[in-house]
Structure formats: structure tokens, C-alpha cells
Scaffold this motif. Structure first.
Motif, PDB file in Angstrom:
ATOM      1  N   ILE A 185       0.812  -1.328   0.007  1.00  0.00           N
ATOM      2  CA  ILE A 185      -0.183  -0.122  -0.100  1.00  0.00           C
ATOM      3  C   ILE A 185       1.041   1.160   0.066  1.00  0.00           C
ATOM      4  CG2 ILE A 185      -1.782   1.280   1.147  1.00  0.00           C
ATOM      5  CD1 ILE A 185      -2.396  -1.505   2.650  1.00  0.00           C
ATOM      6  N   ILE A 186       0.570   2.267  -0.910  1.00  0.00           N
ATOM      7  CA  ILE A 186       1.182   3.502  -0.787  1.00  0.00           C
ATOM      8  C   ILE A 186       0.203   4.423  -0.491  1.00  0.00           C
ATOM      9  CG2 ILE A 186       2.640   5.229  -2.157  1.00  0.00           C
ATOM     10  CD1 ILE A 186       2.275   1.583  -3.476  1.00  0.00           C
ATOM     11  N   GLY A 201      -0.120   0.163   9.480  1.00  0.00           N
ATOM     12  CA  GLY A 201       0.585   1.339   9.250  1.00  0.00           C
ATOM     13  C   GLY A 201       0.315   2.414  10.271  1.00  0.00           C
ATOM     14  N   PRO A 202       1.003   3.515  10.401  1.00  0.00           N
ATOM     15  CA  PRO A 202       0.962   4.335  11.217  1.00  0.00           C
ATOM     16  C   PRO A 202      -0.197   5.615  10.902  1.00  0.00           C
ATOM     17  CG  PRO A 202       2.594   5.174   9.881  1.00  0.00           C
ATOM     18  CD  PRO A 202       2.206   3.569   9.301  1.00  0.00           C
ATOM     19  N   LEU A 213       4.807   3.741   2.757  1.00  0.00           N
ATOM     20  CA  LEU A 213       4.673   2.409   2.451  1.00  0.00           C
ATOM     21  C   LEU A 213       4.261   1.181   3.180  1.00  0.00           C
ATOM     22  CD1 LEU A 213       7.892   2.446   0.161  1.00  0.00           C
ATOM     23  CD2 LEU A 213       5.554   3.546  -0.324  1.00  0.00           C
ATOM     24  N   THR A 214       3.260   0.621   3.052  1.00  0.00           N
ATOM     25  CA  THR A 214       3.067  -0.285   4.117  1.00  0.00           C
ATOM     26  C   THR A 214       2.632  -1.845   3.298  1.00  0.00           C
ATOM     27  OG1 THR A 214       1.657   1.345   5.371  1.00  0.00           O
ATOM     28  CG2 THR A 214       0.890  -1.021   5.975  1.00  0.00           C
ATOM     29  N   PRO A 215       3.541  -2.975   3.766  1.00  0.00           N
ATOM     30  CA  PRO A 215       3.248  -4.233   3.249  1.00  0.00           C
ATOM     31  C   PRO A 215       2.074  -4.910   3.602  1.00  0.00           C
ATOM     32  CG  PRO A 215       5.144  -4.168   4.735  1.00  0.00           C
ATOM     33  CD  PRO A 215       4.804  -2.961   4.717  1.00  0.00           C
ATOM     34  N   ILE A 216       1.532  -5.612   2.842  1.00  0.00           N
ATOM     35  CA  ILE A 216       0.298  -6.215   3.206  1.00  0.00           C
ATOM     36  C   ILE A 216       0.865  -7.932   3.279  1.00  0.00           C
ATOM     37  CG2 ILE A 216      -2.035  -7.269   2.465  1.00  0.00           C
ATOM     38  CD1 ILE A 216      -1.961  -4.878   0.549  1.00  0.00           C
ATOM     39  N   PRO A 225       6.095  -0.743   8.145  1.00  0.00           N
ATOM     40  CA  PRO A 225       5.623   0.491   7.235  1.00  0.00           C
ATOM     41  C   PRO A 225       7.003   1.410   7.424  1.00  0.00           C
ATOM     42  CG  PRO A 225       3.948  -0.278   8.499  1.00  0.00           C
ATOM     43  CD  PRO A 225       5.270  -1.289   9.011  1.00  0.00           C
ATOM     44  N   LEU A 226       6.929   2.150   6.291  1.00  0.00           N
ATOM     45  CA  LEU A 226       7.852   3.162   5.897  1.00  0.00           C
ATOM     46  C   LEU A 226       7.440   4.658   5.498  1.00  0.00           C
ATOM     47  CD1 LEU A 226      11.048   4.061   6.014  1.00  0.00           C
ATOM     48  CD2 LEU A 226      11.035   3.314   3.421  1.00  0.00           C
ATOM     49  N   ILE A 227       7.923   5.665   6.218  1.00  0.00           N
ATOM     50  CA  ILE A 227       7.285   6.882   5.943  1.00  0.00           C
ATOM     51  C   ILE A 227       8.329   7.503   5.163  1.00  0.00           C
ATOM     52  CG2 ILE A 227       6.510   9.201   6.925  1.00  0.00           C
ATOM     53  CD1 ILE A 227       5.493   7.659   9.312  1.00  0.00           C
ATOM     54  N   ILE A 228       7.893   8.077   4.139  1.00  0.00           N
ATOM     55  CA  ILE A 228       8.967   8.810   3.289  1.00  0.00           C
ATOM     56  C   ILE A 228       8.461  10.305   2.858  1.00  0.00           C
ATOM     57  CG2 ILE A 228       9.915   6.742   2.122  1.00  0.00           C
ATOM     58  CD1 ILE A 228       8.545   7.520  -0.399  1.00  0.00           C
ATOM     59  N   PRO A 229       9.368  11.314   2.528  1.00  0.00           N
ATOM     60  CA  PRO A 229       8.919  12.633   2.006  1.00  0.00           C
ATOM     61  C   PRO A 229       8.240  12.490   0.862  1.00  0.00           C
ATOM     62  CG  PRO A 229      11.246  12.546   2.573  1.00  0.00           C
ATOM     63  CD  PRO A 229      11.022  11.425   2.607  1.00  0.00           C
TER      64      PRO A 229
END
Length: 297
Positions: A185-186, A201-202, A213-216, A225-229
Motif C-alpha cells: 500500500i502506498i 501502518g501509522p 509504504l505499508t506491506p500487506i 511500514p516506512l514513511i518517506i517525504p
């Protein structure tokens, strides 16, 4: 002033709210245009069989007629559908919640008439929401007809197989990792309380300039999950045992061949939502997610 009205489903118990609304705008000489499909839904009720308002069915009709507001009657899914008509026009959305959760549709149907003067006098708050913008390595005219932007999230998911897919992720051309999962998921900050949240995800407040970016169901338990600019561009390569994968943009679903790589970045425009108060997001979280509520009884 001209306003647009949009909805999808409609139930009889909501007829009084529409009647009050139409009565108000008619008494104030405000022009009403109703989306064609919603007009047909309303006209199926005896109370609205004599509706006599102009209709629209395409976003270009909104651009050409200089609309001031769009009122949506439904839930968050109705707003997600409505943005395919709004696009980059800048027309603000007033979401009337006749649905269930209502994170985006912030006006309760029981009280929105009381706020109607404030809405039309522009005394409430205009909140910009960022979107995702999708490009593909193989030109796909059906996809772009399908609308290549999303307010909540873009989801890459396996299709016609119970096996995982592998998604290689590059951020600004730098390799990040390969996710072995059911999908990825983006999400925008707006969408962080949707599908991404249900996958761990957060929650990101809407004024943040980030994506997540949240993997399922990732196979590797260290995938998080990874938060990016939102200034960065993300590139995806998809590997699967079958020839295609599923791709959703908010509520819209399509399928692409696995050779088709994806590029996602921040959209070049915003969607604008009208809200009752300037600081309502934390209140919304408390109410909609039942934070602080004792559920034991």
C-alpha cells in the motif's frame, strides 16, 4: 453562485435532509446541478419525481460552468468517487456524512443545515489534501482514462494466485528493498486511517508532507511500514508467478501485466475539503476510532 451535488447510494430516511438542503439553496437563488447518476437515483423516489435541475456527468462540465462548491451526500467512498469529477479544478468539497465512518465527510447529516450559512458565506475552513500521481513504464490509455491519481492510497496486490508477489522498490532511483508479500500500500496522510491502518501502518495527520509504504502480509516479519517525504518519486518492479497483478487507486480497480513498472509521486494538485473547525482531526480520531472509550461494558 453555482453548486454541484453528487452521491451514489441513497436511502429513504435521508429524504428530509435533501429536501431541507434544496429548499435552502432555492430560496437563496443558488443554482443547483446534480450529477446524472445521482439525479436518476433521486428521481426513483416519489418525493423527487418532479426534480427539475440541470445535470452534469463529466468533469469538463464542472470546469466550463465555474462552480463554487460540490456537496457530496454519502460517506468517504462517495468523496473518493467525487474527486474523479473534481480533479484539478480546485472546487471545494462539502462532505455530508450519510454513511458510516466519515473521516472525510465531516458534516453530520443532522447538523449540517445549521452550518449552511457559514458554508456559503465561506466562514469555515478550507483544508488542502495531497494526492498520489501514478505513471507506468508501458503507455496504458485505459489506465489514464481510469484516472491516474488517488486521494487515499494506491495498492499493488497479487492476482489469480495464492502465492506472494515480489515488489522491488526504488526511491529516487536508489534501491530500497524487495517486499515478499500479498501486496503493498502506498498511502497519503489522508489515507493513513484507511487500508494502511488495517495493515499496521501509522496514522499521519493530514498536514504532513509524507507518504507511507505499508506491506500487506509480508513474509519477512522485519518488513515494516516506512514513511518517506512526498518530494520523492518511488519506482516499483513487480514479479509474480502469473502474468498480471491487481492495481487499485482508491475505490477503482484495474489489472496490469507484470512487465508494467510503476512510478508514484505527489500529484501536481490538491483536493480541498471544507471543515467545520480548524482543529478537528484529533477530535475525529477520538470519535471515529473510539480512543479513550471504555469498551468493557
Amino acid at each position: 453562485m453555482k453548486i454541484a451535488i453528487y452521491g451514489q447510494k441513497f436511502v429513504k430516511k435521508n429524504i428530509p435532509y435533501i429536501n431541507q438542503f434544496i429548499g435552502y439553496v432555492s430560496n437563496h437563488s443558488i443554482e443547483i446541478y446534480i450529477e446524472q447518476s445521482f439525479f436518476n437515483v433521486l428521481s426513483s423516489f416519489e418525493e423527487f419525481k418532479n426534480l427539475n435541475f440541470p445535470v452534469f456527468s463529466h468533469y469538463k462540465e464542472l470546469l466550463n460552468k465555474d462552480f463554487s462548491l460540490m456537496f457530496t451526500f454519502g460517506g468517504d467512498g462517495t468523496i473518493l468517487s467525487a474527486i474523479t469529477l473534481i480533479r484539478d479544478s480546485g472546487i471545494p468539497i462539502v462532505g455530508i456524512n450519510t454513511g458510516n465512518l466519515g473521516f472525510l465527510a465531516s458534516f453530520n447529516k443532522d447538523v449540517f443545515i445549521k452550518k449552511i450559512d457559514q458554508i456559503f458565506n465561506q466562514k469555515l475552513h478550507l483544508i488542502p489534501r495531497s494526492l498520489l500521481w501514478l505513471e507506468t513504464s508501458i503507455v496504458n490509455h485505459d489506465l489514464f482514462f481510469f484516472n491516474n491519481f488517488a486521494l487515499n492510497e494506491i495498492v499493488i496486490f497479487r492476482k489469480e494466485t495464492v502465492s506472494m508477489i515480489t515488489i522491488d522498490v526504488y526511491i529516487d532511483n536508489e534501491f530500497l528493498t524487495s517486499y515478499w508479500a500479498d501486496g503493498l500500500i502506498i498511502s497519503t496522510p489522508t489515507g493513513s486511517t484507511g487500508y494502511s491502518l488495517s495493515c499496521g501502518g501509522p496514522i499521519i495527520t493530514p498536514d504532513n508532507k509524507n507518504f507511507v509504504l505499508t506491506p500487506i502480509s509480508p513474509h519477512n516479519l522485519f518488513s515494516r511500514p516506512l514513511i518517506i517525504p512526498d518530494t520523492q518519486k518511488v519506482h516499483f518492479k513487480i514479479h509474480s508467478r502469473v502474468k498480471s497483478y491487481s492495481l487499485s487507486l482508491d475505490t477503482r480497480l484495474t489489472y496490469l501485466n507484470k512487465e508494467n513498472e510503476l512510478y508514484i509521486k505527489k500529484a501536481p494538485f490538491y483536493i480541498y475539503l471544507i471543515q467545520e473547525e480548524k482543529k478537528t482531526y484529533y477530535k475525529t480520531l477520538r470519535e471515529k476510532l473510539l480512543w479513550g472509550m471504555d469498551q468493557r461494558n
